[in-house]
Design a protein around this motif. Structure first.
Motif, PDB file in Angstrom:
ATOM      1  N   GLY A  98      45.978  34.659  47.286  1.00  0.00           N
ATOM      2  CA  GLY A  98      46.234  33.229  47.460  1.00  0.00           C
ATOM      3  C   GLY A  98      46.744  32.543  46.211  1.00  0.00           C
ATOM      4  N   ASN A  99      46.063  32.762  45.088  1.00  0.00           N
ATOM      5  CA  ASN A  99      46.451  32.107  43.846  1.00  0.00           C
ATOM      6  C   ASN A  99      45.811  32.878  42.677  1.00  0.00           C
ATOM      7  N   PRO A 100      46.611  33.595  41.902  1.00  0.00           N
ATOM      8  CA  PRO A 100      46.058  34.397  40.797  1.00  0.00           C
ATOM      9  C   PRO A 100      45.272  33.583  39.781  1.00  0.00           C
ATOM     10  N   LYS A 101      45.511  32.273  39.717  1.00  0.00           N
ATOM     11  CA  LYS A 101      44.740  31.415  38.808  1.00  0.00           C
ATOM     12  C   LYS A 101      43.262  31.439  39.188  1.00  0.00           C
ATOM     13  N   TRP A 102      42.962  31.413  40.483  1.00  0.00           N
ATOM     14  CA  TRP A 102      41.565  31.438  40.931  1.00  0.00           C
ATOM     15  C   TRP A 102      40.962  32.826  40.742  1.00  0.00           C
ATOM     16  N   GLU A 103      41.765  33.851  40.876  1.00  0.00           N
ATOM     17  CA  GLU A 103      41.269  35.206  40.592  1.00  0.00           C
ATOM     18  C   GLU A 103      40.872  35.302  39.120  1.00  0.00           C
ATOM     19  N   ALA A 104      41.723  34.779  38.226  1.00  0.00           N
ATOM     20  CA  ALA A 104      41.413  34.783  36.794  1.00  0.00           C
ATOM     21  C   ALA A 104      40.157  33.974  36.518  1.00  0.00           C
ATOM     22  N   TRP A 105      39.978  32.858  37.217  1.00  0.00           N
ATOM     23  CA  TRP A 105      38.772  32.051  37.044  1.00  0.00           C
ATOM     24  C   TRP A 105      37.534  32.863  37.421  1.00  0.00           C
ATOM     25  N   LEU A 106      37.596  33.546  38.561  1.00  0.00           N
ATOM     26  CA  LEU A 106      36.448  34.339  39.010  1.00  0.00           C
ATOM     27  C   LEU A 106      36.148  35.467  38.027  1.00  0.00           C
ATOM     28  N   LEU A 107      37.199  36.127  37.548  1.00  0.00           N
ATOM     29  CA  LEU A 107      37.005  37.237  36.615  1.00  0.00           C
ATOM     30  C   LEU A 107      36.514  36.760  35.249  1.00  0.00           C
ATOM     31  N   SER A 108      36.669  35.473  34.948  1.00  0.00           N
ATOM     32  CA  SER A 108      36.203  34.957  33.661  1.00  0.00           C
ATOM     33  C   SER A 108      34.728  34.534  33.698  1.00  0.00           C
ATOM     34  N   ARG A 109      34.102  34.524  34.865  1.00  0.00           N
ATOM     35  CA  ARG A 109      32.683  34.178  34.957  1.00  0.00           C
ATOM     36  C   ARG A 109      31.872  35.257  34.245  1.00  0.00           C
ATOM     37  N   PRO A 110      30.850  34.877  33.479  1.00  0.00           N
ATOM     38  CA  PRO A 110      30.112  35.845  32.650  1.00  0.00           C
ATOM     39  C   PRO A 110      29.547  37.048  33.401  1.00  0.00           C
ATOM     40  N   VAL A 111      28.811  36.855  34.452  1.00  0.00           N
ATOM     41  CA  VAL A 111      28.198  37.977  35.171  1.00  0.00           C
ATOM     42  C   VAL A 111      29.145  38.523  36.222  1.00  0.00           C
ATOM     43  N   VAL A 112      29.736  37.622  36.973  1.00  0.00           N
ATOM     44  CA  VAL A 112      30.567  38.004  38.105  1.00  0.00           C
ATOM     45  C   VAL A 112      31.795  38.796  37.681  1.00  0.00           C
ATOM     46  N   GLY A 113      32.463  38.347  36.646  1.00  0.00           N
ATOM     47  CA  GLY A 113      33.686  39.020  36.201  1.00  0.00           C
ATOM     48  C   GLY A 113      33.430  40.472  35.834  1.00  0.00           C
ATOM     49  N   GLY A 114      32.334  40.726  35.155  1.00  0.00           N
ATOM     50  CA  GLY A 114      31.996  42.095  34.784  1.00  0.00           C
ATOM     51  C   GLY A 114      31.730  42.974  35.996  1.00  0.00           C
ATOM     52  N   LEU A 115      31.046  42.419  36.992  1.00  0.00           N
ATOM     53  CA  LEU A 115      30.769  43.188  38.208  1.00  0.00           C
ATOM     54  C   LEU A 115      32.059  43.579  38.919  1.00  0.00           C
ATOM     55  N   VAL A 116      32.957  42.622  39.063  1.00  0.00           N
ATOM     56  CA  VAL A 116      34.218  42.884  39.776  1.00  0.00           C
ATOM     57  C   VAL A 116      35.084  43.864  38.989  1.00  0.00           C
ATOM     58  N   ARG A 117      35.185  43.669  37.674  1.00  0.00           N
ATOM     59  CA  ARG A 117      35.999  44.596  36.853  1.00  0.00           C
ATOM     60  C   ARG A 117      35.428  46.012  36.891  1.00  0.00           C
ATOM     61  N   ASP A 118      34.108  46.132  36.798  1.00  0.00           N
ATOM     62  CA  ASP A 118      33.495  47.455  36.866  1.00  0.00           C
ATOM     63  C   ASP A 118      33.792  48.131  38.196  1.00  0.00           C
ATOM     64  N   PHE A 119      33.723  47.369  39.290  1.00  0.00           N
ATOM     65  CA  PHE A 119      34.021  47.934  40.608  1.00  0.00           C
ATOM     66  C   PHE A 119      35.478  48.375  40.686  1.00  0.00           C
ATOM     67  N   ARG A 120      36.377  47.523  40.248  1.00  0.00           N
ATOM     68  CA  ARG A 120      37.805  47.844  40.324  1.00  0.00           C
ATOM     69  C   ARG A 120      38.168  49.059  39.492  1.00  0.00           C
ATOM     70  N   GLU A 121      37.491  49.236  38.374  1.00  0.00           N
ATOM     71  CA  GLU A 121      37.792  50.368  37.484  1.00  0.00           C
ATOM     72  C   GLU A 121      36.991  51.607  37.833  1.00  0.00           C
ATOM     73  N   GLY A 122      36.167  51.552  38.875  1.00  0.00           N
ATOM     74  CA  GLY A 122      35.408  52.715  39.318  1.00  0.00           C
ATOM     75  C   GLY A 122      34.273  53.109  38.385  1.00  0.00           C
ATOM     76  N   ARG A 123      33.769  52.166  37.589  1.00  0.00           N
ATOM     77  CA  ARG A 123      32.699  52.476  36.640  1.00  0.00           C
ATOM     78  C   ARG A 123      31.337  52.622  37.292  1.00  0.00           C
ATOM     79  N   GLY A 124      31.136  52.017  38.437  1.00  0.00           N
ATOM     80  CA  GLY A 124      29.862  52.129  39.120  1.00  0.00           C
ATOM     81  C   GLY A 124      28.856  51.089  38.684  1.00  0.00           C
ATOM     82  N   MET A 125      27.581  51.396  38.945  1.00  0.00           N
ATOM     83  CA  MET A 125      26.482  50.481  38.665  1.00  0.00           C
ATOM     84  C   MET A 125      25.541  51.093  37.643  1.00  0.00           C
ATOM     85  N   PRO A 126      24.925  50.261  36.822  1.00  0.00           N
ATOM     86  CA  PRO A 126      23.877  50.781  35.942  1.00  0.00           C
ATOM     87  C   PRO A 126      22.706  51.292  36.786  1.00  0.00           C
TER      88      PRO A 126
END
Length: 130
Positions: free
Chosen positions: A51-79
């Protein structure tokens, strides 16, 4: 893998609206046991990306949420601690709600859904070691 073409301009606001709904569900999932927050945030990031990459960047910049999404996208898994917490929350939520299901078949189905979730977390999601 080639990126998909952008959606028509008329549909983009719908993707953004869906992204906000999914983000709201994600925040609720961070608070309530038994409702996984990460899944909703990953879906929200995908909706915002369409819809709008600006909002995606906003979500990925959130302290906890951004890390969760990036870890999932990169296949890092869960602690490992997060896996234990998720499985424990599933077990507790099912145990708490099981007595509220009046039909035995419904109780069995609910336990099977919980076991499927626990198996998915333990077997298919990689464990990220520190």
């Amino acid at each position: 893998m080639t990126p998909s073409p952008p959606p028509p301009p008329v549909i983009r606001p719908l993707w953004v609206a869906l992204g906000f709904v999914l983000t709201g569900l994600g925040f609720v999932g961070l608070i309530l046991p038994g409702l996984p927050g990460t899944v909703w945030f990953v879906l929200a990031a995908g909706a915002f990306a369409r819809g709008n990459p600006k909002w995606e960047a906003w979500l990925l910049s959130r302290p906890v949420v951004g890390g969760l999404v990036r870890d999932f996208r990169e296949g890092r898994g869960m602690p490992l601690r997060a896996k234990w917490l998720a499985c424990t929350c599933i077990a507790l939520a099912v145990a708490w709600s099981l007595t509220r299901i009046p039909v035995l078949a419904g109780q069995v189905a609910w336990v099977l859904v919980a076991l499927a979730g626990i198996l998915y977390i333990t077997l298919w999601i990689p464990t990220r070691r520190p």
